[in-house]
Design a protein around this motif. Structure first.
Motif, mmCIF file in Angstrom:
data_model
loop_
_atom_site.group_PDB
_atom_site.id
_atom_site.type_symbol
_atom_site.label_atom_id
_atom_site.label_comp_id
_atom_site.label_asym_id
_atom_site.label_seq_id
_atom_site.Cartn_x
_atom_site.Cartn_y
_atom_site.Cartn_z
ATOM 1 N N LEU A 55 0.843 -1.186 0.000
ATOM 2 C CA LEU A 55 0.000 0.000 0.000
ATOM 3 C C LEU A 55 0.879 1.237 0.000
ATOM 4 O O LEU A 55 2.111 1.138 0.085
ATOM 5 N N THR A 56 0.250 2.384 -0.103
ATOM 6 C CA THR A 56 0.991 3.637 -0.050
ATOM 7 C C THR A 56 0.401 4.526 1.036
ATOM 8 O O THR A 56 -0.748 4.360 1.450
ATOM 9 N N ILE A 57 1.197 5.472 1.485
ATOM 10 C CA ILE A 57 0.798 6.420 2.519
ATOM 11 C C ILE A 57 0.849 7.822 1.919
ATOM 12 O O ILE A 57 1.897 8.249 1.412
ATOM 13 N N GLU A 58 -0.281 8.517 1.957
ATOM 14 C CA GLU A 58 -0.267 9.906 1.499
ATOM 15 C C GLU A 58 0.422 10.788 2.533
ATOM 16 O O GLU A 58 1.273 11.615 2.194
ATOM 17 N N SER A 59 0.058 10.586 3.810
ATOM 18 C CA SER A 59 0.663 11.399 4.865
ATOM 19 C C SER A 59 0.533 10.671 6.193
ATOM 20 O O SER A 59 -0.522 10.098 6.493
ATOM 21 N N ALA A 60 1.603 10.679 6.985
ATOM 22 C CA ALA A 60 1.597 10.075 8.319
ATOM 23 C C ALA A 60 2.355 10.984 9.274
ATOM 24 O O ALA A 60 3.495 11.371 8.991
ATOM 25 N N LEU A 61 1.717 11.322 10.385
ATOM 26 C CA LEU A 61 2.352 12.151 11.409
ATOM 27 C C LEU A 61 1.807 11.721 12.764
ATOM 28 O O LEU A 61 0.630 11.942 13.069
ATOM 29 N N GLY A 100 5.915 10.512 7.498
ATOM 30 C CA GLY A 100 6.383 10.788 6.145
ATOM 31 C C GLY A 100 5.225 10.983 5.190
ATOM 32 O O GLY A 100 4.073 10.678 5.506
ATOM 33 N N ASP A 101 5.529 11.507 4.023
ATOM 34 C CA ASP A 101 4.527 11.780 3.003
ATOM 35 C C ASP A 101 4.857 11.029 1.718
ATOM 36 O O ASP A 101 6.033 10.876 1.350
ATOM 37 N N LEU A 102 3.815 10.540 1.053
ATOM 38 C CA LEU A 102 3.924 9.901 -0.260
ATOM 39 C C LEU A 102 4.949 8.773 -0.254
ATOM 40 O O LEU A 102 5.898 8.750 -1.032
ATOM 41 N N THR A 103 4.749 7.826 0.662
ATOM 42 C CA THR A 103 5.659 6.697 0.800
ATOM 43 C C THR A 103 4.947 5.400 0.429
ATOM 44 O O THR A 103 3.720 5.329 0.362
ATOM 45 N N SER A 104 5.741 4.366 0.182
ATOM 46 C CA SER A 104 5.213 3.030 -0.112
ATOM 47 C C SER A 104 5.544 2.098 1.041
ATOM 48 O O SER A 104 6.570 2.252 1.718
ATOM 49 N N LEU A 105 4.674 1.115 1.249
ATOM 50 C CA LEU A 105 4.829 0.214 2.387
ATOM 51 C C LEU A 105 4.483 -1.201 1.947
ATOM 52 O O LEU A 105 3.445 -1.432 1.322
ATOM 53 N N SER A 106 5.350 -2.149 2.248
ATOM 54 C CA SER A 106 5.092 -3.563 2.003
ATOM 55 C C SER A 106 5.077 -4.272 3.346
ATOM 56 O O SER A 106 6.073 -4.255 4.075
ATOM 57 N N VAL A 107 3.944 -4.874 3.696
ATOM 58 C CA VAL A 107 3.767 -5.508 5.000
ATOM 59 C C VAL A 107 3.766 -7.023 4.818
ATOM 60 O O VAL A 107 2.854 -7.565 4.185
ATOM 61 N N PRO A 108 4.750 -7.745 5.363
ATOM 62 C CA PRO A 108 4.741 -9.200 5.257
ATOM 63 C C PRO A 108 3.554 -9.799 6.019
ATOM 64 O O PRO A 108 3.329 -9.481 7.186
ATOM 65 N N VAL A 109 2.796 -10.632 5.364
ATOM 66 C CA VAL A 109 1.687 -11.343 5.998
ATOM 67 C C VAL A 109 1.432 -12.611 5.197
ATOM 68 O O VAL A 109 1.437 -12.588 3.968
ATOM 69 N N THR A 110 1.252 -13.725 5.900
ATOM 70 C CA THR A 110 1.061 -15.015 5.251
ATOM 71 C C THR A 110 -0.402 -15.423 5.347
ATOM 72 O O THR A 110 -0.983 -15.418 6.438
#
Length: 261
Positions: A55-61, A100-110
């Motif tokens: 997923l991606t994050i538009e903004s996180a604070l 951060g702003d406009l970042t990408s995130l990969s979350v490991p899940v099985t």
């Protein structure tokens, strides 16, 4: 790197845009929000083995510190088209999202989705109003092949509802599942025989390991490994408790400590 060769996505672009998302919030502090994507089994008729949610994050604070919590859930879906039907939780992962702003995130899940059942991905943002947390998932209006859904109890959406129904047809959430199409788990062992050679009785010992590999596609769950008899003992085991994904490995180590010839 990526954990699996197949990406399930419903968004034409994977690039989040500033000011493009929607959330339930109080003066910018995000309340509880759950975002969903539902992937039909027609795209993976033999089943699907999830190894990560992207997923991606538009903004996180975060209100305090540099991170805030989010939970990723994966469901198997049967008996109707989401949000109807029955969703069964088959995988979950807790993650701390950094500022951060406009970042990408990969979350490991099985998670394993059997043949004939759909896949539902949820990104759950807990209520962060009291903590003054701000967390907005990434989206864009570039196009999508399936609906984005939102559940936000504080804003009147007590059940997952399509964003278009909520009045936001151009908010297309970036919420993908990565993994491999279904095939059975296949167990392999390297080496098939562990040879300790000569060990002096009563004064020395030797430790060797064997590697178990899942050469199939579906997660391999190992519930027990036989305990060796003396003078052999098991000293380490990474195979119990965590499924071995397709292509993954785990190890078992043994000690040989003879007390007599």
């Amino acid at each position: 790197g990526v954990c699996g060769p197949t990406l399930l996505t419903q968004t034409t672009s994977q690039v989040p845009l500033t000011g493009s998302t929607i959330s339930c919030n109080n003066a910018g502090n995000t309340a509880e929000n759950s975002y969903y994507r539902a992937y039909a089994s027609t795209g993976f008729p033999a089943g699907f083995n999830v190894c990560a949610v992207e997923l991606t994050i538009e903004s996180a604070l975060a209100g305090t510190g540099t991170t805030q919590p989010m939970t990723i859930n994966v469901y198997r879906q049967s008996g109707g088209v989401f949000p109807a039907g029955t969703q069964t939780l088959v995988g979950t992962a807790a993650v701390q999202v950094g500022n951060g702003d406009l970042t990408s995130l990969s979350v490991p899940v099985t998670a394993a989705i059997p043949a004939g059942e759909d896949l539902v991905v949820e990104a759950l943002i807990p209520d962060g109003v009291a903590a003054t947390n701000r967390l907005f998932l990434g989206s864009n209006a570039a196009g999508q092949t399936g609906a984005s859904f939102l559940r936000a109890p504080s804003c009147g959406a007590s059940a997952p509802t399509a964003l278009a129904t909520l009045g936001f047809p151009n908010v297309h959430m970036i919420l993908n599942a990565r993994g491999s199409t279904g095939s059975p788990a296949v167990i392999g062992l390297t080496p098939p025989t562990v040879d300790f050679g000569n060990v002096v009785a009563g004064s020395t010992s030797a430790v060797l390991s064997a590697t178990i590999t899942n050469t199939g596609g579906s997660p391999l769950t190992i519930t027990a490994i036989a305990t060796p008899t003396a003078p052999f003992t098991q000293t380490a085991n990474t195979c119990i408790g965590t499924p071995v994904v397709g292509g993954g490995t785990c190890t078992v180590s043994y000690r040989f400590a003879p007390t007599a010839a």
